[in-house]
Enzyme design. Structure first.
Site, PDB file in Angstrom:
ATOM      1  CB  CYS A 123      -0.969  -0.055   1.180  1.00  0.00           C
ATOM      2  SG  CYS A 123      -2.188   1.276   1.223  1.00  0.00           S
ATOM      3  CG  ASP A 171      -7.262  -2.021  -4.622  1.00  0.00           C
ATOM      4  OD1 ASP A 171      -7.855  -1.105  -4.020  1.00  0.00           O
ATOM      5  OD2 ASP A 171      -6.087  -2.342  -4.379  1.00  0.00           O
ATOM      6  CG  HIS A 202      -6.204  -1.510  -0.947  1.00  0.00           C
ATOM      7  ND1 HIS A 202      -5.396  -1.090  -1.977  1.00  0.00           N
ATOM      8  CD2 HIS A 202      -5.656  -1.001   0.180  1.00  0.00           C
ATOM      9  CE1 HIS A 202      -4.410  -0.360  -1.503  1.00  0.00           C
ATOM     10  NE2 HIS A 202      -4.544  -0.286  -0.179  1.00  0.00           N
TER      11      HIS A 202
END
Length: 232
Positions: A123, A171, A202
């Site tokens: 991330c 995502d 995600h």
């Protein structure tokens, strides 16, 4: 394979901070600098570091939020998310890159490290891993669902090392159009791999989150190990 771990001090021009070091049982191996999510070097990130150490790598995880407080660990509830976003917004990208530079130097100097070094980020850390590659700090780089990479494609020509990127097919933070932009920018680069995992959200690699996707996490880890074995 068992591992050993400890927190060590890393010196930088901006001050000393700590990083989590995980070493394989054999006591040596190629190096990995592992870059955190926005939740700090928490239990999950340390577990990921331990896993790569079990895979035979010497792993060092810098505490990138040290300016806001040492060893910040956040969960994935509403309060954790709120604080995590605040910390991410308070983090200067250039300061983070300076910390990463210092951590890479510290890792290369470790007697346990043999051979090359890669960066792996998740991330927030995925985007930083991309930037670490562009800065020429490592010999290979991996980015898991690196949010915002599509806005930093101007750095693409600076990347001279093998790069692997993982994205979830579902995502909700990184739209398909963004992944398509990234794929198009690197379509002529044989040393750049992009994998998209159908049905994965995600954060699909995080076992501590509801978005954990076992199949995608397993496939991505396998792809990462193959990539590392070929490039380190």
């Amino acid at each position: 394979m068992s591992t050993t771990s400890q927190w060590i001090d890393v010196a930088s021009p901006n001050g000393s901070f700590q990083a989590y070091l995980a070493v394989p049982h054999i006591g040596k191996g190629p190096g990995i600098i592992l870059l955190q999510e926005i939740f700090g070097v928490n239990e999950h990130i340390r577990a990921v570091a331990d896993q790569y150490a079990a895979d035979g790598y010497v792993v060092l995880v810098p505490d990138l939020f040290w300016r806001e407080g040492a060893h910040i660990e956040l969960g994935y509830d509403e309060a954790g998310w709120k604080r995590a976003v605040e910390l991410m917004q308070a983090t200067d990208n250039e300061h983070a890159l300076e910390d990463i530079t210092a951590t890479v130097a510290a890792l290369r100097a470790r007697p346990e490290v043999e051979g090359k070094i890669a960066s792996i980020g998740y991330c927030f850390g995925g985007r930083l891993s991309y930037r670490t590659a562009a800065a020429g700090l490592v010999d290979a780089a991996i980015a898991y669902y690196g949010g915002g990479i599509q806005n930093q494609l101007g750095l693409a020509d600076q990347i001279k090392v093998p790069l692997l990127m993982h994205f979830g097919g579902q995502d909700s933070h990184i739209p398909p159009e963004a992944v398509q932009q990234i794929a198009q920018r690197f379509e002529d680069r044989e040393e750049v791999e992009i994998h998209i995992y159908p049905g994965a959200e995600h954060g699909f690699n995080c076992t501590h989150r509801s978005s954990y996707h076992q199949r995608a996490a397993t496939q991505a880890h396998g792809n990462s190990l193959i990539f590392l074995s070929e490039n380190l």
